[in-house]
Scaffold this active site. Structure first.
Site, PDB file in Angstrom:
ATOM      1  N   GLU A  88       0.820  -1.216   0.000  1.00 64.32           N
ATOM      2  CA  GLU A  88       0.000   0.000   0.000  1.00 64.32           C
ATOM      3  C   GLU A  88       0.851   1.262   0.000  1.00 64.32           C
ATOM      4  O   GLU A  88       0.341   2.339  -0.246  1.00 64.32           O
ATOM      5  CB  GLU A  88      -0.958   0.001   1.192  1.00 64.32           C
ATOM      6  CG  GLU A  88      -0.309   0.131   2.548  1.00 64.32           C
ATOM      7  CD  GLU A  88      -1.330   0.077   3.672  1.00 64.32           C
ATOM      8  OE1 GLU A  88      -2.457  -0.388   3.448  1.00 64.32           O
ATOM      9  OE2 GLU A  88      -0.980   0.513   4.788  1.00 64.32           O
ATOM     10  N   GLN A 128       1.925  -6.815   4.498  1.00 61.37           N
ATOM     11  CA  GLN A 128       1.959  -8.267   4.697  1.00 61.37           C
ATOM     12  C   GLN A 128       1.391  -8.679   6.062  1.00 61.37           C
ATOM     13  O   GLN A 128       0.729  -9.705   6.189  1.00 61.37           O
ATOM     14  CB  GLN A 128       3.411  -8.747   4.525  1.00 61.37           C
ATOM     15  CG  GLN A 128       3.536 -10.255   4.434  1.00 61.37           C
ATOM     16  CD  GLN A 128       4.970 -10.688   4.195  1.00 61.37           C
ATOM     17  OE1 GLN A 128       5.713 -10.035   3.466  1.00 61.37           O
ATOM     18  NE2 GLN A 128       5.368 -11.798   4.790  1.00 61.37           N
TER      19      GLN A 128
HETATM   20  N1  LIG Z   1       5.697  -3.421   7.630  1.00 62.16           N
HETATM   21  C1  LIG Z   1       5.612  -3.427   6.294  1.00 62.16           C
HETATM   22  N2  LIG Z   1       6.314  -2.515   5.608  1.00 62.16           N
HETATM   23  C2  LIG Z   1       6.221  -2.548   4.270  1.00 62.16           C
HETATM   24  C3  LIG Z   1       5.451  -3.480   3.564  1.00 62.16           C
HETATM   25  N3  LIG Z   1       5.601  -3.221   2.249  1.00 62.16           N
HETATM   26  C4  LIG Z   1       6.430  -2.161   2.152  1.00 62.16           C
HETATM   27  N4  LIG Z   1       6.814  -1.749   3.383  1.00 62.16           N
HETATM   28  C5  LIG Z   1       7.699  -0.653   3.835  1.00 62.16           C
HETATM   29  O1  LIG Z   1       7.001   0.541   3.982  1.00 62.16           O
HETATM   30  C6  LIG Z   1       7.972   1.525   4.296  1.00 62.16           C
HETATM   31  C7  LIG Z   1       7.509   2.894   3.856  1.00 62.16           C
HETATM   32  O2  LIG Z   1       8.471   3.753   4.374  1.00 62.16           O
HETATM   33  P1  LIG Z   1       8.728   5.258   3.895  1.00 62.16           P
HETATM   34  O3  LIG Z   1      10.013   5.730   4.510  1.00 62.16           O
HETATM   35  O4  LIG Z   1       7.483   6.054   4.143  1.00 62.16           O
HETATM   36  O5  LIG Z   1       8.857   5.078   2.315  1.00 62.16           O
HETATM   37  P2  LIG Z   1      10.154   5.214   1.402  1.00 62.16           P
HETATM   38  O6  LIG Z   1      10.826   6.520   1.607  1.00 62.16           O
HETATM   39  O7  LIG Z   1       9.735   4.896   0.001  1.00 62.16           O
HETATM   40  O8  LIG Z   1      11.068   4.061   2.006  1.00 62.16           O
HETATM   41  P3  LIG Z   1      12.206   3.188   1.336  1.00 62.16           P
HETATM   42  O9  LIG Z   1      11.522   1.984   0.736  1.00 62.16           O
HETATM   43  O10 LIG Z   1      13.111   2.790   2.472  1.00 62.16           O
HETATM   44  O11 LIG Z   1      12.881   4.012   0.285  1.00 62.16           O
HETATM   45  C8  LIG Z   1       9.256   1.034   3.669  1.00 62.16           C
HETATM   46  O12 LIG Z   1      10.132   0.751   4.728  1.00 62.16           O
HETATM   47  C9  LIG Z   1       8.844  -0.268   2.961  1.00 62.16           C
HETATM   48  O13 LIG Z   1       9.868  -1.239   2.968  1.00 62.16           O
HETATM   49  C10 LIG Z   1       4.739  -4.439   4.329  1.00 62.16           C
HETATM   50  O14 LIG Z   1       4.022  -5.299   3.821  1.00 62.16           O
HETATM   51  N5  LIG Z   1       4.862  -4.365   5.678  1.00 62.16           N
END
Ligand SMILES: Nc1nc2c(ncn2[C@@H]2O[C@H](COP(=O)(O)OP(=O)(O)OP(=O)(O)O)[C@@H](O)[C@H]2O)c(=O)[nH]1
Ligand SMILES: [Zn+2]
Length: 201
Positions: A88, A128
């Site tokens: 999401e 997840q």
């Molecule tokens: N707990 C969890 N985290 C998820 C899932 N899918 C994606 N994420 C994480 O959601 C987080 C969103 O973090 P943000 O820092 O807001 O987004 P971002 O800047 O794009 O983060 P990065 O992926 O680290 O570049 C990231 O750490 C993703 O890895 C999931 O199913 N569960």
């Protein structure tokens, strides 16, 4: 209602998505009018409705539609259910396997319905952890079994093709209820699925 069954798309939703995807393609620096891209907004509009069709489906209704009285009270495990969902945060896919078990308490369900429940919750914008719990809750509340166990192992494209760019990390989530909260039953389940885990323990 966006998508209800195979090749059945809501016209209004589809045309709204087509307009938006056309804009998105242009904003990303491509020409939405070039031959290869002419039908792309429509294809994406339909693909995204397919990938989010779970919002139109009711997992409890599916389980109840094949709920049978049966005295069997040993563990039932459906393992290796392939799973495709969408995170999401980035709307990028995550994919892997779900392993689901329950111990009946008077009722069983059709085995395919377990896989359908996995699909219904996967085809949404998800994390997840929530996906894991939603599968457990739907089975627990409809079949009222002695316990439910759900283990999901998945790889997230948002961690592979962008962001932290880790190609081999696998995320495991699990949820347990009833008998599976006790060590011995949980251990038996983990042993029975262990040969199918992406990461052997
Ligand atoms: N707990 C969890 N985290 C998820 C899932 N899918 C994606 N994420 C994480 O959601 C987080 C969103 O973090 P943000 O820092 O807001 O987004 P971002 O800047 O794009 O983060 P990065 O992926 O680290 O570049 C990231 O750490 C993703 O890895 C999931 O199913 N569960
Ligand atoms: Zn993500």
């Amino acid at each position: 209602m966006a998508y209800n069954k195979e090749e059945s798309y809501d016209e209004q939703v589809t045309s709204g998505l087509i307009r938006n995807y056309k804009d998105a393609i242009a904003l990303l620096g491509e020409d939405p009018e070039r031959e290869g891209l002419l039908k792309t907004p429509e294809r994406v509009a339909k693909a995204m409705q397919f990938l989010t069709q779970g919002y139109q489906q009711d997992a409890r209704e599916v389980l109840n539609s094949a709920k049978f009285t049966e005295a069997y009270s040993e563990m039932v495990i459906v393992k290796d259910i392939e799973l495709y969902s969408m995170c999401e945060h980035h709307m990028l896919p995550f994919f892997g396997k779900a392993h689901v078990a329950y111990i009946p308490n008077g009722y069983i369900t059709g085995l395919s319905k377990i896989a359908r429940v996995v699909d219904i919750y996967s085809r949404r914008m998800q994390v997840q952890e929530r996906l894991t719990h939603q599968i457990l809750d739907a089975i627990q509340e409809t079949l009222e079994p002695q316990g439910v166990a759900v283990v999901i192992e998945a790889q997230h494209l948002c961690m592979m093709m962008r962001g932290v760019q880790k190609q081999n990390s696998v995320t495991t989530t699990s949820a347990f209820s009833g008998q599976f909260e006790h060590g011995a039953t949980r251990a038996e389940f983990m042993k029975l699925i262990s040969s199918d885990l992406m990461y052997r323990r």
